[in-house]
Scaffold this motif. Structure first.
Motif, PDB file in Angstrom:
ATOM      1  N   PRO A   1     -32.703 -24.601  50.392  1.00  0.00           N
ATOM      2  CA  PRO A   1     -33.864 -24.642  51.427  1.00  0.00           C
ATOM      3  C   PRO A   1     -34.931 -25.665  50.807  1.00  0.00           C
ATOM      4  CG  PRO A   1     -33.979 -22.449  50.816  1.00  0.00           C
ATOM      5  CD  PRO A   1     -32.636 -22.879  50.234  1.00  0.00           C
ATOM      6  N   LYS A   2     -34.822 -25.670  49.240  1.00  0.00           N
ATOM      7  CA  LYS A   2     -35.895 -26.542  48.541  1.00  0.00           C
ATOM      8  C   LYS A   2     -35.465 -27.931  48.419  1.00  0.00           C
ATOM      9  CE  LYS A   2     -37.657 -22.623  45.738  1.00  0.00           C
ATOM     10  NZ  LYS A   2     -38.198 -22.130  44.604  1.00  0.00           N
ATOM     11  N   VAL A   3     -34.262 -28.383  49.054  1.00  0.00           N
ATOM     12  CA  VAL A   3     -34.079 -29.752  49.056  1.00  0.00           C
ATOM     13  C   VAL A   3     -34.159 -30.206  50.524  1.00  0.00           C
ATOM     14  CG1 VAL A   3     -32.170 -31.113  48.855  1.00  0.00           C
ATOM     15  CG2 VAL A   3     -32.719 -29.538  46.945  1.00  0.00           C
ATOM     16  N   GLU A   4     -34.717 -31.489  50.785  1.00  0.00           N
ATOM     17  CA  GLU A   4     -34.823 -32.097  51.983  1.00  0.00           C
ATOM     18  C   GLU A   4     -33.466 -32.905  52.132  1.00  0.00           C
ATOM     19  OE1 GLU A   4     -37.567 -35.257  54.869  1.00  0.00           O
ATOM     20  OE2 GLU A   4     -38.096 -34.722  52.744  1.00  0.00           O
TER      21      GLU A   4
ATOM     22  N   PRO B   1     -25.341 -32.361  39.047  1.00  0.00           N
ATOM     23  CA  PRO B   1     -26.385 -31.656  38.102  1.00  0.00           C
ATOM     24  C   PRO B   1     -27.321 -32.199  37.044  1.00  0.00           C
ATOM     25  CG  PRO B   1     -24.103 -30.671  38.231  1.00  0.00           C
ATOM     26  CD  PRO B   1     -24.155 -31.944  38.926  1.00  0.00           C
ATOM     27  N   TYR B   2     -26.783 -33.432  36.540  1.00  0.00           N
ATOM     28  CA  TYR B   2     -27.512 -34.191  35.542  1.00  0.00           C
ATOM     29  C   TYR B   2     -27.729 -35.588  35.937  1.00  0.00           C
ATOM     30  CZ  TYR B   2     -24.867 -30.189  33.319  1.00  0.00           C
ATOM     31  OH  TYR B   2     -24.535 -29.013  32.877  1.00  0.00           O
TER      32      TYR B   2
ATOM     33  N   ALA C   1     -24.447 -27.708  46.359  1.00  0.00           N
ATOM     34  CA  ALA C   1     -25.904 -27.976  46.891  1.00  0.00           C
ATOM     35  C   ALA C   1     -26.872 -27.602  45.870  1.00  0.00           C
ATOM     36  CB  ALA C   1     -25.929 -27.482  48.382  1.00  0.00           C
ATOM     37  N   ARG C   2     -26.572 -26.210  45.303  1.00  0.00           N
ATOM     38  CA  ARG C   2     -27.330 -25.561  44.457  1.00  0.00           C
ATOM     39  C   ARG C   2     -27.500 -26.424  43.218  1.00  0.00           C
ATOM     40  NH1 ARG C   2     -27.577 -20.563  46.828  1.00  0.00           N
ATOM     41  NH2 ARG C   2     -25.860 -20.118  47.820  1.00  0.00           N
ATOM     42  N   THR C   3     -26.818 -27.618  42.820  1.00  0.00           N
ATOM     43  CA  THR C   3     -26.974 -28.158  41.608  1.00  0.00           C
ATOM     44  C   THR C   3     -27.894 -29.450  41.999  1.00  0.00           C
ATOM     45  OG1 THR C   3     -24.882 -29.672  42.090  1.00  0.00           O
ATOM     46  CG2 THR C   3     -24.602 -27.591  40.917  1.00  0.00           C
ATOM     47  N   ILE C   4     -28.081 -29.597  43.142  1.00  0.00           N
ATOM     48  CA  ILE C   4     -29.158 -30.757  43.171  1.00  0.00           C
ATOM     49  C   ILE C   4     -30.412 -30.829  42.658  1.00  0.00           C
ATOM     50  CG2 ILE C   4     -30.266 -32.332  44.985  1.00  0.00           C
ATOM     51  CD1 ILE C   4     -28.424 -30.996  47.001  1.00  0.00           C
ATOM     52  N   ARG C   5     -31.051 -29.845  42.590  1.00  0.00           N
ATOM     53  CA  ARG C   5     -32.413 -29.738  41.847  1.00  0.00           C
ATOM     54  C   ARG C   5     -32.138 -29.505  40.206  1.00  0.00           C
ATOM     55  NH1 ARG C   5     -37.216 -28.708  44.739  1.00  0.00           N
ATOM     56  NH2 ARG C   5     -38.019 -27.343  42.851  1.00  0.00           N
ATOM     57  N   MET C   6     -31.026 -28.879  39.846  1.00  0.00           N
ATOM     58  CA  MET C   6     -30.670 -29.289  38.563  1.00  0.00           C
ATOM     59  C   MET C   6     -30.869 -30.615  37.850  1.00  0.00           C
ATOM     60  SD  MET C   6     -27.380 -26.868  38.331  1.00  0.00           S
ATOM     61  CE  MET C   6     -27.075 -27.375  36.456  1.00  0.00           C
ATOM     62  N   GLY C   7     -30.472 -31.643  38.824  1.00  0.00           N
ATOM     63  CA  GLY C   7     -30.500 -32.937  38.240  1.00  0.00           C
ATOM     64  C   GLY C   7     -31.952 -33.563  38.282  1.00  0.00           C
ATOM     65  N   GLY C   8     -32.844 -33.127  38.908  1.00  0.00           N
ATOM     66  CA  GLY C   8     -34.280 -33.456  38.992  1.00  0.00           C
ATOM     67  C   GLY C   8     -34.577 -34.006  40.383  1.00  0.00           C
ATOM     68  N   VAL C   9     -33.670 -33.686  41.503  1.00  0.00           N
ATOM     69  CA  VAL C   9     -33.943 -34.565  42.843  1.00  0.00           C
ATOM     70  C   VAL C   9     -34.126 -33.299  43.848  1.00  0.00           C
ATOM     71  CG1 VAL C   9     -32.227 -35.243  44.599  1.00  0.00           C
ATOM     72  CG2 VAL C   9     -31.866 -36.036  42.201  1.00  0.00           C
ATOM     73  N   ASN C  10     -34.869 -33.935  44.960  1.00  0.00           N
ATOM     74  CA  ASN C  10     -35.677 -32.878  45.988  1.00  0.00           C
ATOM     75  C   ASN C  10     -35.254 -33.431  47.380  1.00  0.00           C
ATOM     76  OD1 ASN C  10     -37.527 -34.792  46.075  1.00  0.00           O
ATOM     77  ND2 ASN C  10     -39.391 -32.935  45.851  1.00  0.00           N
TER      78      ASN C  10
ATOM     79  N   PRO D   1     -42.006 -38.232  39.384  1.00  0.00           N
ATOM     80  CA  PRO D   1     -41.981 -37.391  40.435  1.00  0.00           C
ATOM     81  C   PRO D   1     -40.576 -37.072  40.542  1.00  0.00           C
ATOM     82  CG  PRO D   1     -43.297 -39.481  40.631  1.00  0.00           C
ATOM     83  CD  PRO D   1     -42.505 -39.559  39.213  1.00  0.00           C
ATOM     84  N   ALA D   2     -40.274 -35.875  41.371  1.00  0.00           N
ATOM     85  CA  ALA D   2     -39.030 -35.492  41.762  1.00  0.00           C
ATOM     86  C   ALA D   2     -38.367 -36.734  42.386  1.00  0.00           C
ATOM     87  CB  ALA D   2     -39.096 -34.017  42.796  1.00  0.00           C
ATOM     88  N   ALA D   3     -36.947 -36.693  42.131  1.00  0.00           N
ATOM     89  CA  ALA D   3     -36.184 -38.068  42.600  1.00  0.00           C
ATOM     90  C   ALA D   3     -35.626 -37.747  44.201  1.00  0.00           C
ATOM     91  CB  ALA D   3     -34.993 -38.246  41.483  1.00  0.00           C
ATOM     92  N   PHE D   4     -35.280 -39.032  44.552  1.00  0.00           N
ATOM     93  CA  PHE D   4     -34.746 -39.190  45.731  1.00  0.00           C
ATOM     94  C   PHE D   4     -33.371 -39.837  45.443  1.00  0.00           C
ATOM     95  CE2 PHE D   4     -34.050 -42.304  49.457  1.00  0.00           C
ATOM     96  CZ  PHE D   4     -33.014 -41.496  50.151  1.00  0.00           C
ATOM     97  N   ASP D   5     -32.118 -38.906  45.591  1.00  0.00           N
ATOM     98  CA  ASP D   5     -30.819 -39.344  45.526  1.00  0.00           C
ATOM     99  C   ASP D   5     -30.201 -40.126  46.956  1.00  0.00           C
ATOM    100  OD1 ASP D   5     -28.182 -39.961  45.051  1.00  0.00           O
ATOM    101  OD2 ASP D   5     -27.836 -38.212  43.813  1.00  0.00           O
ATOM    102  N   ALA D   6     -30.146 -41.194  46.901  1.00  0.00           N
ATOM    103  CA  ALA D   6     -29.955 -41.859  48.253  1.00  0.00           C
ATOM    104  C   ALA D   6     -28.268 -42.014  48.629  1.00  0.00           C
ATOM    105  CB  ALA D   6     -30.474 -43.139  48.361  1.00  0.00           C
TER     106      ALA D   6
END
Length: 372
Positions: A70-73, A285-286, A31-40, A12-17
């Protein structure tokens, strides 16, 4: 199946706390690199300049981040400061702000407005307990001044030892235990644990206390950052034994520890060439790939059993356990496929206004991320 034996892992897409996204041109880049790392989903730190100490500031900051990606919460926090009152806590809860981050004054980047005396904030912590908000602790105490008359100092936690960046986290543990004792229903996270003693302290507390573990602390030791400004962070990486304790906590911690990368971007010039090296490792990003690499290395060294790094552990550490602690869900249902295909970490990320950021482990291979 052992992590080292797998070349593809779907999660599942990850949560980075625990993330630092900064503001302005730097936020536009990172901010644009968040999803690069597998996080949403990310829990955003409030140590901007000036710090985020009001609900209005916090909501405006979230809106700026949403406009970038906008694709990140973005799950938001306030900065513990004299402006934070029980009334502000109630307002924050109503606005959907999840927690308050505490920085001891002067211990890390943008912490000059931080806490000197925790007792001052007992009314705030009491209200946070009532409102079921999270207290995020940067668990270090300030170092002994260089020009102190004696070689030791007595800290508020009773320690007589001189404080350096190597024992600053250990010296903070009595503060954590005291806060938990006084406010047993207050949800507390000891952020970016870097020592075996910090892990033991979290485990000794009740279920309202948890800890985050970064990607870089799972692989770094003292010798790595001592010669590399891009691996220097606060808290600093410690001994190989501490690193291995962190790896064990990921798989044996029974959900008490979860991912908080503490990804902290700085301009390249602030990491090399400035008068002082800025504290922070940029891993966004990773993020998931770095953790998988560290777990693989732990299996190879015999620190972890191959069968310990299973699907349940990975899904828990990368998101399930953190979401459960915060009481949030990922409504998107997004998944990511990680592939061990030798993708190389970029040497440099460049953004508007001449912003340049060097990622952790530049030029090395890690896992690639594909969104499903």
């Amino acid at each position: 199946m052992a992590s080292t034996q797998r070349t593809e892992i779907e999660l599942p897409a990850a949560f980075d706390a625990h993330v630092h996204l900064r503001d302005g041109d730097m936020a536009e880049l990172v901010a644009r690199t968040i999803r690069m790392g597998g996080v949403n989903q990310v829990y955003v730190m409030p140590n901007l300049v000036p710090p985020i100490t009001s609900v209005q500031q916090c909501l405006a900051y979230r809106a700026r981040l949403q406009a970038i990606e906008p694709k990140v919460e973005y799950i938001m926090s306030l900065y513990l400061h004299e402006d934070i009152t029980p009334e502000v806590i109630r307002e924050a809860k109503q606005a959907g702000i999840m927690g308050v981050k505490s920085y001891p004054a002067g211990v890390t980047t943008n912490s000059s407005s931080g806490v000197i005396d925790y007792e001052t904030f007992y009314p705030v912590f009491s209200e946070m307990e009532k409102q079921d908000m999270v207290l995020n602790l940067h668990g270090e105490v300030p170092s002994t001044p260089r020009h102190a008359h004696t070689s030791t100092t007595t800290t508020e936690n009773g320690s007589g030892a001189a404080i350096t960046i190597l024992n600053a986290e250990h010296a903070f543990i009595p503060t954590l235990l005291n806060l938990h004792s006084r406010f047993p229903r207050l949800r507390i996270i000891l952020e970016h644990c870097s020592t075996a003693s910090a892990l033991a302290a979290v485990t000794s507390c009740g279920p309202t206390v948890a800890g985050t573990i970064t990607a870089h602390h799972l692989s770094l030791v003292i010798d790595d950052w001592a010669g590399d400004p891009f691996s220097f962070c606060k808290p600093v990486a410690k001994t190989p034994e501490d690193r291995d304790s962190l790896l064990k906590a990921v798989v044996r911690g029974q959900g008490r520890f979860f991912l908080g990368t503490d990804s902290a971007p700085h301009p390249r010039s602030a990491k090399r060439g400035a008068d002082r090296v800025a504290a922070g490792v940029f891993s966004q990003p990773y993020a998931l790939g770095y953790v998988l690499d560290a777990l693989d290395a732990g299996v190879r060294r015999g620190v972890l059993g191959g069968d310990e790094v299973g699907q349940e552990v990975l899904e828990g550490f990368f998101g399930g356990w953190g979401r459960a602690f915060y009481g949030i869900r990922d409504k998107s249902g997004e998944r990511v496929l990680l592939t061990k295909d030798g993708v190389k970490v970029l040497d440099l990320l460049e953004g508007k206004g001449g912003v340049e950021v060097v990622p952790f482990r530049k030029g090395e291979e890690t896992w690639s991320v594909q969104w499903k």
